[in-house]
Design a protein around this motif. Structure first.
Motif, short mmCIF file in Angstrom:
data_model
loop_
_atom_site.label_atom_id
_atom_site.label_comp_id
_atom_site.label_asym_id
_atom_site.label_seq_id
_atom_site.Cartn_x
_atom_site.Cartn_y
_atom_site.Cartn_z
N GLY A 1 0.84 -1.19 0.00
CA GLY A 1 0.00 0.00 0.00
C GLY A 1 0.88 1.24 0.00
O GLY A 1 2.10 1.14 -0.06
N PHE B 1 2.47 2.98 1.84
CA PHE B 1 3.23 3.19 3.06
C PHE B 1 4.28 4.28 2.87
O PHE B 1 4.54 5.08 3.76
N SER C 1 -3.15 -5.63 1.34
CA SER C 1 -2.46 -4.45 1.84
C SER C 1 -3.40 -3.24 1.91
O SER C 1 -2.98 -2.16 2.26
N CYS D 1 -6.10 6.20 -0.12
CA CYS D 1 -5.61 6.03 1.26
C CYS D 1 -4.09 6.00 1.26
O CYS D 1 -3.48 5.26 0.52
N ARG E 1 -2.25 5.12 3.77
CA ARG E 1 -1.77 4.17 4.77
C ARG E 1 -1.01 4.84 5.92
O ARG E 1 0.04 4.34 6.35
N ASP F 1 -2.43 5.06 8.71
CA ASP F 1 -2.96 4.26 9.82
C ASP F 1 -3.50 5.10 10.97
O ASP F 1 -3.63 4.63 12.09
N THR G 1 -7.30 -4.74 9.86
CA THR G 1 -5.91 -4.78 9.46
C THR G 1 -5.20 -5.78 10.35
O THR G 1 -5.70 -6.13 11.42
#
Ligand code: SF4
Ligand code: SF4
Ligand code: SF4
Lengths: 303, 162
Positions: free
Chosen positions: A89, A91, A218, A253, A255, A257, A270
């Motif tokens: 993803g 990240f 992911s 998104c 990511r 979090d 997740t």
């Protein structure tokens, strides 16, 4: 850091924390880890973003000129970031991009100012923000076309990215870059208006990432039917106002979090959602992998 | 569910894109080979012409033998530095009989490695052209311009040396 130590101390005392306290602690740890990772990447690999973008531009310049594609260092960084994004993803956007980190930092300053003055600063109207969300694709197309017809090179003084990467090396000869400096200043002001202003409304590299086929595992998932009626706490906390689990492009998104710890029902699915320590470990692991890859591609510098 | 669907829609697109790149790459390689052959043919003609010109020049030179040949640069190694992307770049240029024989970079502390590696291509360009009037490397403009400037100032030392 001090907070963190206190956390450890208090957990050592084994005084049972209430659920709310535990969640607060977990959220604090999560953001500490995120900021830590962002600082490390900002200091040691600030050029990842510009390198990858240069790789993309080089490819299209080559195609425009009918020359073979070259596997230069820049192209390798670009391909590496794309593969990483497919597997994990975005990240990179959430944790490692220096420009994204700058946006987070400027917006953080804004919230500090708001707290001090007890005044709400303006944000962009929701409608406008929604409409601007497709701008990155236009910019990406424009840059790609300009590269392919070969006039991008003569516009080099315009690029706010170049200006930014020069600033990260403390290079201050910006005479040729006045337009770029102006744009960058405008972007920084915008960053104070909206979280992740540049990422959402301008970033052409982010536009590429948005279109990638991320592996389904992911992608963060949300079971909208199981949500508390009328709740939208996760979207409200999301820096890019992403509505998880709807028809919206899941690639939006980044990511970061941030939403995971916000949901009162732990409804965002997740790995490690029930064990925050595992989730933190995973985050650090991903950062380590990315850092190693960047190091192997010579995109890391140690001053 | 939605993520799965998205993935399955996009995967074929990406595969198509990669296939396109591969096809383009083979085609572009073919073009490149073609243009290299053309260039080689042109170079042959040019070399022939140059040969004749050289012979004529030699005749002319023999005629005005009184003008002694002057060397432009003094032989030797020269060190100079210039501003690169994030700091000073220092180079050493070795000159023999008016030719730049070797250029080596002694110091490049301020450069990001990935940029700097790209920038070193400019050295080959300088040596091939035997001149500093070559283009900087696109994408690594500052580092390569830094190298160019450093070589230029080394050469001016060589000029003073004569
Ligand atoms: S969207 Fe662009 S600027 Fe934002 S974090 Fe991703 S790559 Fe960086
Ligand atoms: S949906 Fe969650 S992880 Fe994704 S960008 Fe928004 S807050 Fe971050
Ligand atoms: S915060 Fe949780 S319950 Fe509320 S909308 Fe988001 S996922 Fe649903």
């Amino acid at each position: 850091m001090i907070q963190f130590k206190q956390d450890i101390a208090s957990s050592a005392e084994k005084k049972p924390l209430s659920l709310a306290q535990r969640r607060k602690r977990d959220n604090r740890r999560r953001s500490l880890v995120r900021v830590g990772i962002q600082i490390v990447f900002f200091l040691f690999a600030p050029s990842l973003f510009t390198s990858a973008f240069t790789g993309l531009k080089q490819a299209f310049t080559a195609i425009g000129g009918g020359a073979p594609l070259e596997f230069s260092g820049f192209a390798c960084v670009f391909v590496m970031l794309c593969l990483f994004t497919v597997v994990f993803g975005r990240f990179f956007c959430g944790f490692a991009c220096s420009f994204g980190a700058l946006g987070d930092f400027v917006y953080f300053l804004r919230t500090k100012v708001e707290k001090k003055t007890k005044k709400k600063l303006p944000r962009l109207p929701k409608k406008l923000a929604g409409g601007l969300a497709c701008l990155p694709f236009l910019i990406l197309t424009a840059v790609v076309v300009l590269c392919a017809v070969g006039i991008y090179g003569s516009l080099s003084g315009w690029s706010p990215w170049d200006v930014f990467s020069m600033l990260t090396t403390l290079n201050l000869r910006l005479g040729r870059y006045l337009v770029g400096v102006g744009l960058l200043a405008g972007i920084v002001v915008g960053m104070a208006l909206e979280p992740r202003f540049f990422c959402r409304f301008f970033c052409p590299l982010g536009a590429v990432f948005r279109l990638l086929p991320m592996l389904p595992w992911s992608v963060l998932k949300r079971d909208t039917d199981a949500c508390i009626k009328g709740c939208s706490a996760c979207t409200a906390s999301c820096p890019v106002s992403h509505r998880l689990g709807t028809e919206e492009n899941a690639g939006n998104c980044i990511r970061c979090d941030k939403c995971i710890g916000v949901c009162p029902k732990q409804n965002i699915k997740t790995v490690g959602r029930k064990q925050p320590a595992v989730a933190l470990l995973l985050t650090v692991g991903k950062a380590a992998i990315l850092f190693l890859l960047a190091f192997l591609l010579h995109a890391v510098r140690f001053f | 569910m939605k993520a799965n669907r998205q993935w399955m829609l996009r995967l074929p697109c990406v595969i198509l894109l990669i296939a396109f790149c591969a096809a383009y790459q083979t085609q572009a390689k073919a073009w490149q080979r073609q243009s290299e052959e053309n260039r080689a043919a042109a170079a042959e003609v040019e070399a022939y012409n140059a040969n004749i010109l050289a012979m004529q020049a030699q005749l002319a030179q023999e005629r005005e033998a009184e003008t002694a040949a002057v060397q432009k640069y003094a032989d030797g190694s020269y060190t100079a530095s210039a501003m690169g992307f994030g700091g000073q770049i220092e180079v050493r240029v070795t000159v023999r009989q008016d030719r730049m024989e070797e250029i080596s970079v002694l110091k490049h502390d301020g450069e990001d490695a990935v940029y700097f590696e790209e920038a070193t291509a400019v050295i080959d360009r300088i040596l091939a052209a035997q001149s500093v009037e070559v283009d900087a490397v696109a994408g690594a403009t500052f580092s390569s311009t830094g190298i160019l400037e450093a070589v230029r100032s080394a050469l001016s030392q060589a000029e003073e040396g004569t």
